[in-house]
Structures are given as structure tokens and as C-alpha cells.
Design an enzyme around this catalytic site. Structure first.
Site, PDB file in Angstrom:
ATOM      1  N   ALA A  64       0.852  -1.187   0.000  1.00  0.00           N
ATOM      2  CA  ALA A  64       0.000   0.000   0.000  1.00  0.00           C
ATOM      3  C   ALA A  64       0.887   1.235   0.000  1.00  0.00           C
ATOM      4  CB  ALA A  64      -0.873  -0.013   1.250  1.00  0.00           C
ATOM      5  N   GLU A 110      -0.341  -9.413  -1.306  1.00  0.00           N
ATOM      6  CA  GLU A 110      -1.770  -9.743  -1.241  1.00  0.00           C
ATOM      7  C   GLU A 110      -2.412  -9.676  -2.623  1.00  0.00           C
ATOM      8  OE1 GLU A 110      -2.320  -6.816   1.912  1.00  0.00           O
ATOM      9  OE2 GLU A 110      -3.197  -8.396   3.150  1.00  0.00           O
TER      10      GLU A 110
HETATM   11  C1  HXC Z   1       5.108   4.573  -0.899  1.00  0.00           C
HETATM   12  C2  HXC Z   1       7.099   3.625  -1.528  1.00  0.00           C
HETATM   13  C3  HXC Z   1       6.701   2.372  -1.003  1.00  0.00           C
HETATM   14  C4  HXC Z   1       5.404   2.288  -0.398  1.00  0.00           C
HETATM   15  C5  HXC Z   1       8.681   2.160  -1.817  1.00  0.00           C
HETATM   16  N1  HXC Z   1       8.332   3.434  -2.022  1.00  0.00           N
HETATM   17  N2  HXC Z   1       7.710   1.492  -1.205  1.00  0.00           N
HETATM   18  N3  HXC Z   1       6.315   4.703  -1.476  1.00  0.00           N
HETATM   19  N4  HXC Z   1       4.657   3.408  -0.371  1.00  0.00           N
HETATM   20  N5  HXC Z   1       4.946   1.140   0.092  1.00  0.00           N
HETATM   21  C6  HXC Z   1       9.122   4.503  -2.663  1.00  0.00           C
HETATM   22  C7  HXC Z   1      10.243   4.952  -1.770  1.00  0.00           C
HETATM   23  O1  HXC Z   1       9.770   5.867  -0.819  1.00  0.00           O
HETATM   24  C8  HXC Z   1      11.190   5.565  -2.776  1.00  0.00           C
HETATM   25  O2  HXC Z   1      10.703   6.838  -3.144  1.00  0.00           O
HETATM   26  C9  HXC Z   1      11.014   4.678  -3.987  1.00  0.00           C
HETATM   27  O3  HXC Z   1       9.761   3.985  -3.819  1.00  0.00           O
HETATM   28  C10 HXC Z   1      12.115   3.613  -4.084  1.00  0.00           C
HETATM   29  O4  HXC Z   1      12.151   2.926  -2.868  1.00  0.00           O
HETATM   30  P1  HXC Z   1      13.505   2.737  -2.012  1.00  0.00           P
HETATM   31  O5  HXC Z   1      13.110   2.470  -0.615  1.00  0.00           O
HETATM   32  O6  HXC Z   1      14.455   3.862  -2.272  1.00  0.00           O
HETATM   33  O7  HXC Z   1      14.079   1.421  -2.717  1.00  0.00           O
HETATM   34  P2  HXC Z   1      14.958   0.292  -2.044  1.00  0.00           P
HETATM   35  O8  HXC Z   1      16.039   0.881  -1.179  1.00  0.00           O
HETATM   36  O9  HXC Z   1      15.378  -0.605  -3.181  1.00  0.00           O
HETATM   37  O10 HXC Z   1      13.961  -0.501  -1.079  1.00  0.00           O
HETATM   38  C11 HXC Z   1      12.869  -1.175  -1.580  1.00  0.00           C
HETATM   39  C12 HXC Z   1      11.905  -1.624  -0.440  1.00  0.00           C
HETATM   40  C13 HXC Z   1      11.513  -0.388   0.394  1.00  0.00           C
HETATM   41  C14 HXC Z   1      12.592  -2.666   0.418  1.00  0.00           C
HETATM   42  C15 HXC Z   1      10.702  -2.268  -1.136  1.00  0.00           C
HETATM   43  O11 HXC Z   1      11.099   0.648  -0.492  1.00  0.00           O
HETATM   44  C16 HXC Z   1      10.424  -0.677   1.379  1.00  0.00           C
HETATM   45  O12 HXC Z   1      10.663  -1.281   2.407  1.00  0.00           O
HETATM   46  N6  HXC Z   1       9.204  -0.242   1.056  1.00  0.00           N
HETATM   47  C17 HXC Z   1       8.057  -0.377   1.944  1.00  0.00           C
HETATM   48  C18 HXC Z   1       7.566  -1.798   1.926  1.00  0.00           C
HETATM   49  C19 HXC Z   1       6.397  -2.027   2.862  1.00  0.00           C
HETATM   50  O13 HXC Z   1       6.515  -1.802   4.079  1.00  0.00           O
HETATM   51  N7  HXC Z   1       5.234  -2.452   2.340  1.00  0.00           N
HETATM   52  C20 HXC Z   1       4.055  -2.691   3.124  1.00  0.00           C
HETATM   53  C21 HXC Z   1       3.205  -1.448   3.128  1.00  0.00           C
HETATM   54  S1  HXC Z   1       1.779  -1.650   4.202  1.00  0.00           S
HETATM   55  P3  HXC Z   1      11.677   8.135  -3.125  1.00  0.00           P
HETATM   56  O14 HXC Z   1      10.748   9.260  -3.473  1.00  0.00           O
HETATM   57  O15 HXC Z   1      12.281   8.197  -1.795  1.00  0.00           O
HETATM   58  O16 HXC Z   1      12.681   7.818  -4.213  1.00  0.00           O
HETATM   59  C22 HXC Z   1       0.692  -2.501   3.250  1.00  0.00           C
HETATM   60  C23 HXC Z   1      -0.655  -2.717   3.902  1.00  0.00           C
HETATM   61  C24 HXC Z   1      -1.657  -3.266   2.954  1.00  0.00           C
HETATM   62  O17 HXC Z   1       0.946  -2.887   2.170  1.00  0.00           O
HETATM   63  C25 HXC Z   1      -3.017  -3.174   3.562  1.00  0.00           C
HETATM   64  C26 HXC Z   1      -4.095  -3.541   2.581  1.00  0.00           C
HETATM   65  C27 HXC Z   1      -5.501  -3.280   3.131  1.00  0.00           C
END
Ligand code: HXC
Length: 256
Positions: A64, A110
């Protein structure tokens, strides 16, 4: 025209590519709404027989969109339109194949699990890291993951927030095949086109029956299967399928 998706026709199949590369395809309300709408179009179009959904080489979807989530409080979540979009994606009645490269995390994992068949590139990573954010999966991640990989691994992924590799996902049964990353979409389309050549009603009912196996007790599931099998006995495609076999030719199914 959708903003966050690229949609391409490949004969009787559609390829839907999530397209928010700057945010690793993080799922915004806009993206989920566009995806639900596109799947609805595919469901309504009799010429579309199967759909492949994919992301980029780096990320299927990183979950998300956390910037959008940061703006939502509990009240916002209660009437969140995303719940309705997820519901509509869940109800897609035609075969849905996910071609997963790179990160499939949180809502991205998901979403991949909404697919009927998952094909993964060797570099794919599946995870439910919501626990690291003080939350938990909310779009089927606890229910579908446990059914797909079993209790112990699902608990490890959801409670410890540990991701798994494509190889581990294959061993656990989350995905059915691993490919080189550059071939993932091609392989998924190949499977979709193979399905697209089958009798559409048989495909639809077989999908429904297989999904029932996860929800129903065996006797109820067998009843459903028998009922669906009987329904298909009355179709022109069933006659065509058997006639084509006898005449040693390719069947030409019409969907009736
Ligand atoms: C918004 C995101 C994002 C996210 C990555 N980005 N994931 N933006 N929401 N979920 C953005 C980063 O901010 C960054 O933007 C760009 O994408 C590249 O990401 P990086 O972090 O620089 O890349 P990297 O170092 O390769 O790391 C990749 C990653 C990391 C490991 C995937 O981005 C990460 O941990 N992302 C979050 C993953 C996460 O927690 N997902 C679960 C979300 S909760 P900028 O502008 O800085 O370049 C969820 C709930 C669902 O999904 C509920 C459903 C009802």
C-alpha cells in the site's frame, strides 16, 4: 485512460502492468480503483478469456502507498474506498495470472495472491512486512498466505516480517513456476493464451470449483463440483470438444 496502469491486448488475453515506477508500484486508491475498473471491463468483454497482471522488473508492488496511508486515520479507514476495490478484484471471475518480478510486499503480495496462478522471476521476493509498521495485513494476507504456504511459514512471514525468495515461494506452493526475470511475463502470457483456447464456461466453473475447495468442507465442495460438471454437460462447447477429439482436430469453443 488509466493513469497508473498500462493495458495491452494479446489476442484473447489482456496484460495489465502496474505503472508507478517512482514508488515501486505502491498501491494508491487511484491505482486500486483503476485496476478494479479494468478487471470489470475484462470480465464484461466476452473476447477476453484470461488476464495477466504484472509490475516492473524491480517491483511487482511494494505494498500500500505509505504516503497515502499516513494521511488516513481510523475514521478514514472505516469508509475507505479501497476495501470496495479489493472486494471487486477478489470477485474477478476469469483466470488471473500474476507475473511477479522483484518486490511483492504487503498489499503487493496480497494482490499477487488474488491471482489464480503465480509465476515468479528468480529475483522475486514475497513478504508481509506490515508488522514492522505496527499494523497487520488487511487485504487477505493472513488468510490467503496461510492457505498457500501453511501455518508455520505464514506465521514467520507475518509475525516476524520476514520475506521469502522466489525459490522458497515455489517450495512452499505460493507460486507454481520460477522463470528468468526477463521471461516471467512471456511465460504468464503463454499460460493465459493456453487457457484462452479452452471452453470459457468450463474454465469459469472449474476456477470457481477450485476456489471452493479452500472454503467448503469436502462433501459441499464435491456437491458443487458435481453440479458444475452437470451444467457443462448441456453446453454446445462440450459437444464440440468431444466431436473435435473424435475428428482429430482442434476444438473451436464458442462459450455456450
Ligand atoms: C510509498 C514507496 C513504497 C510504499 C517504496 N516506495 N515502497 N512509497 N509506499 N509502500 C518509494 C520509496 O519511498 C522511494 O521513493 C522509492 O519507492 C524507491 O524505494 P527505495 O526504498 O528507495 O528502494 P529500495 O532501497 O530498493 O527498497 C525497496 C523496499 C523499500 C525494500 C521495497 O522501499 C520498502 O521497504 N518499502 C516499503 C515496503 C512495505 O513496508 N510495504 C508494506 C506497506 S503496508 P523516493 O521518493 O524516496 O525515491 C501494506 C498494507 C496493505 O501494504 C493493507 C491492505 C488493506
Amino acid at each position: 485512460m488509466p493513469n497508473t496502469l498500462v493495458v495491452q491486448a494479446h489476442q484473447a488475453t489482456r496484460l495489465i502492468t502496474l505503472h508507478r515506477p517512482h514508488a515501486l508500484n505502491a498501491l494508491t486508491t487511484e491505482l486500486l480503483g483503476e485496476l478494479a475498473d479494468e478487471l470489470q471491463r475484462c470480465a464484461d468483454d466476452p473476447d477476453v478469456r484470461a488476464v495477466v497482471i504484472t509490475g516492473s522488473r524491480k517491483a511487482f508492488a511494494a505494498g500500500a502507498d505509505l504516503n497515502e496511508m499516513a494521511e488516513r486515520d481510523l475514521v478514514g479507514m472505516l469508509d475507505d474506498p479501497r476495501q470496495g476495490y479489493w472486494q471487486r478484484i477478489t470477485q474477478f471471475p476469469k483466470p488471473l495470472i500474476a507475473a511477479v518480478n522483484g518486490y511483492a510486499l504487503g498489499g503487493g503480495c496480497e494482490l499477487a495472491m488474488h491471482a489464480d496462478i503465480l509465476i515468479a522471476g528468480e529475483d522475486a521476493q514475497f513478504g508481509q512486512p506490515e508488522i514492522n509498521l505496527g499494523i497487520m495485513p488487511g487485504a487477505g494476507g493472513t488468510q490467503r498466505l496461510l492457505r498457500a504456504v501453511g501455518k508455520s511459514l505464514a506465521m514467520q512471514m507475518v509475525l516476524a516480517g520476514e520475506s521469502i525468495s522466489a525459490r522458497r515461494a515455489l517450495d512452499a506452493g505460493l507460486v507454481s513456476e520460477i522463470t528468468q526475470p526477463e521471461l516471467t511475463v512471456e511465460r504468464a502470457l503463454q499460460i493465459a493464451q493456453r487457457i484462452a483456447a479452452k471452453a470459457p464456461l468450463a474454465v469459469r466453473l472449474a476456477k470457481e470449483a477450485l476456489l471452493k475447495a479452500q472454503d467448503l468442507d469436502l462433501a459441499s465442495g464435491l456437491r458443487f463440483e458435481r453440479h458444475a460438471f452437470t451444467l457443462l454437460a448441456g453446453t454446445a462447447d462440450r459437444d464440440e470438444g468431444i466431436r473435435a477429439f473424435q475428428e482429430k482436430r482442434q476444438a473451436d469453443f464458442k462459450g455456450c
